[in-house]
Design an enzyme around this catalytic site. Structure first.
Site, mmCIF file in Angstrom:
data_model
loop_
_atom_site.group_PDB
_atom_site.id
_atom_site.type_symbol
_atom_site.label_atom_id
_atom_site.label_comp_id
_atom_site.label_asym_id
_atom_site.label_seq_id
_atom_site.Cartn_x
_atom_site.Cartn_y
_atom_site.Cartn_z
ATOM 1 N N SER A 101 81.107 -25.656 6.419
ATOM 2 C CA SER A 101 81.794 -24.533 5.785
ATOM 3 C C SER A 101 81.204 -23.198 6.256
ATOM 4 O O SER A 101 81.037 -22.999 7.459
ATOM 5 C CB SER A 101 81.673 -24.715 4.254
ATOM 6 O OG SER A 101 82.606 -23.940 3.580
ATOM 7 N N ASP B 51 91.646 -30.639 6.127
ATOM 8 C CA ASP B 51 90.762 -29.584 5.588
ATOM 9 C C ASP B 51 91.343 -28.190 5.840
ATOM 10 O O ASP B 51 91.606 -27.801 6.981
ATOM 11 C CB ASP B 51 89.379 -29.725 6.242
ATOM 12 C CG ASP B 51 88.388 -28.656 5.774
ATOM 13 O OD1 ASP B 51 88.737 -27.841 4.898
ATOM 14 O OD2 ASP B 51 87.261 -28.670 6.302
ATOM 15 N N HIS C 1 87.994 -30.793 2.517
ATOM 16 C CA HIS C 1 86.835 -29.979 2.930
ATOM 17 C C HIS C 1 85.507 -30.606 2.497
ATOM 18 O O HIS C 1 84.472 -30.343 3.092
ATOM 19 C CB HIS C 1 86.968 -28.573 2.341
ATOM 20 C CG HIS C 1 85.955 -27.604 2.860
ATOM 21 N ND1 HIS C 1 85.747 -27.386 4.210
ATOM 22 C CD2 HIS C 1 85.061 -26.792 2.217
ATOM 23 C CE1 HIS C 1 84.789 -26.481 4.369
ATOM 24 N NE2 HIS C 1 84.354 -26.111 3.185
#
Ligand SMILES: *[C@@H]1O[C@H](CO)[C@@H](O)[C@H](O)[C@H]1NC(C)=O
Ligand SMILES: *[C@@H]1O[C@H](CO)[C@@H](O)[C@H](O)[C@H]1NC(C)=O
Length: 339
Positions: A206, A264, A317
């Site tokens: 991320s 994602d 994610h």
């Protein structure tokens, strides 16, 4: 009006003019991006909240993706460095001691040399080394706050680094990186001196992946003597910079694996329509869990870009093989609480 210009206009209208990166307490996924831009995104966000709620009810503890059939598609290194990326959420100091990620056969025996936790920025991560595999590992942690940044700072890109003509990067991601970069490079320099034959692996999930990208370019421009040692593994990394920046990075003679899990949503933001572009190479766990190596085309339309926006998923994610994300982070709505 195309779908992209619709989102562009919506986000322009919603972005506060001069918000500080740390101002707004964020929800897991920012409603200015997910709740308002498109009905499909609203639906995705509500699915994430439902998962969080049912996890809390069941008190399920860790998601150990090792027991998930998704592992089948993961190559050893993608899995291993995702374990290191996930460990950045859990390692709280200089002891290599955390559930799942620190206890795997891939990572056992890792020594933490430096750990940082700058809550106000936020910037978190660690520098470690592992002797049997001769590697130095730098891992940056993600943060929910980054979604605020995607919303607030999308149009506030900044020229960086000076060595690359025309390169621009996301200002919020760069401030997170800069907060710890000096000390991190000093610690790595010490390790390079002690262990002259070790590789330097940069990793993160991320926002952590975005910082690993900035580190790769920072090191390549300020410590070119390290280029032959660097490897870059990111997981669910957002777009970090413009094409001048990303093309320069893509051409560096270093291994780059920009890992993207199924649908994602995060690798799709900030949008290309806003001037951002990814670096190659993407490795995509496709919807059938086949691993696709997407080559020199950083925005390869045969890979994740082939999915329509309606498919973009927030839950994906958190499901990278090896990440072992702890659903308690989702439940509280702020990753910051656990460190
Ligand atoms: C990791 O494994 C060791 C040895 O099996 C065990 O003693 C320790 O409690 C484990 N730590 C965590 C956090 O699971
Ligand atoms: C795009 O990705 C596909 C699927 O992995 C691959 O076969 C193709 O070579 C890639 N194209 C480029 C230009 O890298």
């Amino acid at each position: 009006m195309s779908i992209f210009s619709f989102i562009l206009a919506t986000m322009l209208a919603l972005a506060p003019a001069c918000a500080a990166p740390t101002s707004a307490p964020s929800k897991f996924l920012d409603e200015r991006l997910l709740g308002l831009a498109l009905p499909q995104m609203e639906e995705l966000a509500s699915r994430v909240r439902a998962v969080a709620a049912s996890s809390r009810a069941a008190n399920t503890g860790l998601i150990d993706t090792k027991n998930d059939q998704t592992d089948i598609a993961s190559s050893d290194n993608l899995y291993k460095y995702c374990e290191y990326a996930g460990a950045a959420y859990k390692v709280a100091g200089t002891a290599w001691d955390c559930p799942v990620n620190c206890n795997s056969t891939n990572t056992a025996g890792t020594v933490v040399d430096y750990h940082w936790s700058l809550k106000s920025i936020p910037s978190y991560g660690y520098v470690a080394h592992k002797d049997d595999t001769k590697e130095i590992i730098v891992s940056w942690r993600g943060s929910t706050v980054f979604m605020d940044w995607v919303a607030d700072f999308t149009f506030m890109s900044t020229s960086w680094p000076a060595q690359i003509d025309g390169a621009k990067v996301h200002l919020g991601f760069l401030s997170a990186y800069n907060a710890a970069a000096g000390k991190v490079k000093d610690v790595v320099a010490g390790l390079v001196q002690t262990y002259p034959d070790y590789r330097i692996v940069l990793t993160g999930h991320s926002l952590g992946g975005a910082q690993a990208v900035l580190a790769a370019v920072d090191i390549a421009t300020t410590r070119p003597e390290w280029i032959s040692r660097i490897e870059l593994y990111t997981f669910g990394q957002p777009r970090v910079g413009n094409s001048a920046f990303s093309n320069w990075l893509s051409k560096l003679p270093i291994p780059i694996f920009r890992t993207v899990y199924r649908s994602d949503i995060v690798p799709q933001v900030p949008l290309q329509a806003m001037g951002f572009q990814h670096q190659a190479q993407e490795v995509w766990y496709d919807l059938n869990m086949q691993t696709k190596f997407c080559g020199s085309n950083a925005e390869n339309l045969s890979c994740q870009n082939s999915l329509s926006m309606a498919k973009w998923s927030a839950l994906n994610h958190l499901q990278y093989p090896g990440l072992s994300f702890d659903p308690r982070y989702i439940i509280t709505g702020k990753l910051e609480v656990i460190t």
